[in-house]
Design a protein around this motif. Structure first.
Motif, PDB file in Angstrom:
ATOM      1  N   GLU A   3       0.832  -1.202   0.000  1.00 26.60           N
ATOM      2  CA  GLU A   3       0.000   0.000   0.000  1.00 26.60           C
ATOM      3  C   GLU A   3       0.868   1.254   0.000  1.00 26.60           C
ATOM      4  O   GLU A   3       0.551   2.233  -0.685  1.00 26.60           O
ATOM      5  N   ASN A   6       2.315   1.710  -3.506  1.00 31.72           N
ATOM      6  CA  ASN A   6       1.306   2.220  -4.444  1.00 31.72           C
ATOM      7  C   ASN A   6       0.991   3.685  -4.189  1.00 31.72           C
ATOM      8  O   ASN A   6       0.737   4.444  -5.123  1.00 31.72           O
ATOM      9  N   GLU A  10       1.484   6.573  -6.886  1.00 28.98           N
ATOM     10  CA  GLU A  10       0.382   7.451  -7.280  1.00 28.98           C
ATOM     11  C   GLU A  10       0.769   8.923  -7.149  1.00 28.98           C
ATOM     12  O   GLU A  10       0.524   9.722  -8.061  1.00 28.98           O
ATOM     13  N   ASP A  36      -0.165  -2.768 -10.693  1.00 23.81           N
ATOM     14  CA  ASP A  36       0.034  -1.606  -9.823  1.00 23.81           C
ATOM     15  C   ASP A  36      -0.514  -0.340 -10.470  1.00 23.81           C
ATOM     16  O   ASP A  36      -1.071   0.519  -9.783  1.00 23.81           O
ATOM     17  N   SER A  38      -3.092  -0.214 -12.357  1.00 24.52           N
ATOM     18  CA  SER A  38      -4.549  -0.254 -12.272  1.00 24.52           C
ATOM     19  C   SER A  38      -5.041   0.350 -10.962  1.00 24.52           C
ATOM     20  O   SER A  38      -6.124   0.943 -10.909  1.00 24.52           O
ATOM     21  N   VAL A  39      -4.244   0.216  -9.896  1.00 30.95           N
ATOM     22  CA  VAL A  39      -4.603   0.824  -8.611  1.00 30.95           C
ATOM     23  C   VAL A  39      -4.520   2.341  -8.706  1.00 30.95           C
ATOM     24  O   VAL A  39      -5.378   3.065  -8.190  1.00 30.95           O
ATOM     25  N   ARG A  42      -7.489   4.327 -10.502  1.00 27.88           N
ATOM     26  CA  ARG A  42      -8.744   4.600  -9.806  1.00 27.88           C
ATOM     27  C   ARG A  42      -8.857   6.050  -9.339  1.00 27.88           C
ATOM     28  O   ARG A  42      -9.953   6.584  -9.199  1.00 27.88           O
ATOM     29  N   SER A  70     -11.136  -2.032 -12.198  1.00 23.73           N
ATOM     30  CA  SER A  70     -12.465  -2.298 -11.656  1.00 23.73           C
ATOM     31  C   SER A  70     -13.511  -1.958 -12.710  1.00 23.73           C
ATOM     32  O   SER A  70     -13.251  -1.190 -13.642  1.00 23.73           O
TER      33      SER A  70
END
Length: 454
Positions: A3, A6, A10, A36, A38-39, A42, A70
């Motif tokens: 986490e 990521n 980001e 990674d 894809s996270v 979002r 998602s």
């Protein structure tokens, strides 16, 4: 750690996007795994998502990225991609992933994609789309290694090298007869340790775990997990091999089913909140909260029925929160344990008597312990003022009754729901806690009224 990584990724990407540092962005994007990315997607605008997507050089990475998005993110982002560009990405994806993504496309775009796909691939994808999404047929991979039982080990290895270089799961070779019916399975280990001239029929495993195309995906996942296999073959009613479900899909199934169960238990539907509109979220939660509301009204009438008892001993009201809270907590614990056990296959509906008796015993033991503790606190605080120990006894017995009944209800209701083929997850959350609150209030005042002679 994941986490944190990521989060750093980001923040770095957002900062470089603001600065327009294209060269640095390209280096990061092409060195970062698509899962990674894809996270990160979002929390980016559609325009920023498109910029990053265009920077990905490897089409296989683009394919992984799309498959990891998602549904909510994918639906918005896919509007920026033309059909031809989408086809280039789909060429680098397994057929089952393509089918999943096409099912999420707007109907017009999905039809256009299917029409322009190569005939063989299009038929393969359309076959997958003909099955329900949550069945073995809907999640199976149609690419597998199937050989005749007459083939030798040497011929099987040569066939793997020549005819099946891109198969997703080459660890199992499925053996079929002349009618394509599944008759055995051979692992790679078996294949390389036998003599090259040995026919497959001489060393194949005939005790095969297989599933039908219409089996629910959760049951498929349980079979793969129970027998520790990397893939399970999917057959039709005539035992013809149609595809395989691989362990990576099983992991996704468990994650999806666990999420659905958690959301159902909370009474908020089956989808993440970000995939729901305000109106949809309100409509889903309304009936569950209405059940809680009705329960509160019933509890109100019960308390009103014992109004004289409260007037005479107002101290009784002080213990309502702890009695209802202890019952609600152990009821939620019992229902969560049972629902999870049913979901993972560790419990079955036929275990009803054993499970309920066990949880009832646990509830009674805990009720005795905490009932005694709270009764002692009641006696220390109010015993001298009331000049009687009956208040403490009433509170202790009420806690014992509340926790015992809560454990009984929390385990019994989901087990009964499971036996009559209703999702046990809907039996928890607001349903269980509300019913326990009503029972706890009634038992408390009934016991206090009798013991205190009110």
């Amino acid at each position: 750690m994941s986490e944190d990584r990521n989060k750093i990724l980001e923040e770095t990407i957002k900062r470089l996007l603001r600065r327009g540092a294209i060269t640095n962005l390209q280096k990061i994007v092409n060195k970062t795994h698509a899962a990674d990315l894809s996270v990160v997607f979002r929390n980016l605008s559609v325009n920023s998502q498109r910029k990053l997507f265009d920077m990905i050089v490897d089409y296989e990475q683009r394919a992984v990225l799309l498959s990891e998005l998602s549904e909510y993110t994918f639906t918005d982002f896919i509007e920026t991609i033309e059909v031809e560009e989408l086809l280039d990405v789909f060429d680098h994806m397994p057929a089952d992933d393509v089918a999943d993504l096409i099912a999420d496309l707007p109907p017009e775009k999905a039809d256009a994609v299917l029409e322009k796909m190569k005939t063989e691939e299009s038929e393969e994808v359309e076959d997958l789309l003909s099955y329900d999404d949550d069945t073995a047929g809907g999640i199976m991979v149609p690419d597998f290694v199937a050989l005749s039982e007459e083939n030798t080990a040497r011929e099987a290895i040569e066939s793997l090298q020549k005819d099946f270089p891109d198969v997703e799961m080459p660890f199992y070779l499925y053996v079929v007869d002349e009618h394509e019916r599944l008759v055995g399975v051979v692992s790679l280990r078996q294949l390389v340790v036998v003599k090259p001239g040995t026919p497959l029929r001489d060393f194949m495993t005939t005790d095969i775990f297989s599933v039908k195309t219409d089996m629910d995906q959760e049951e498929v996942a349980k079979i793969v997990a129970r027998y520790d296999i990397l893939a399970v073959p999917v057959v039709d009613d005539n035992n013809r091999l149609m595809g395989i479900v691989t362990v990576d899909d099983v992991i996704d199934i468990f994650r999806q089913e666990a999420t659905e169960d958690m959301l159902k238990m909370a009474g908020v539907g089956e989808e993440f909140v970000e995939t729901q509109s305000v109106v949809s979220s309100t409509r889903i939660r309304l009936p569950w909260l209405f059940a809680s509301c009705i329960g509160g009204i019933l509890a109100f009438f019960i308390i009103g029925h014992f109004e004289n008892t409260l007037k005479q001993v107002t101290y009784l009201a002080a213990f309502l929160p702890v009695i209802m809270g202890m019952g609600g907590n152990i009821g939620t614990q019992s229902s969560t344990i049972v629902v999870r056990g049913l979901a993972t296959g560790r419990l079955v509906a036929d275990d009803l008597r054993n499970v309920v008796c066990k949880e009832l015993c646990i509830g009674m033991i805990l009720g005795i312990i905490y009932g005694g503790l709270i009764a002692l606190a009641a006696q220390i605080r109010f015993g001298a003022e009331l000049n009687t120990a009956m208040l403490a006894v009433s509170v202790g017995l009420a806690v014992l009754s509340s926790m015992s009944i809560a454990a009984l209800v929390g385990s019994l209701v989901p087990m009964v729901f499971g036996r009559i083929n209703i999702d046990p997850a809907v039996a928890t959350g607001p349903f269980v806690t509300t019913s326990i609150d009503i029972i706890s209030v009634y038992c408390y005042f009934k016991i206090a009224t009798q013991l205190l002679g009110l």
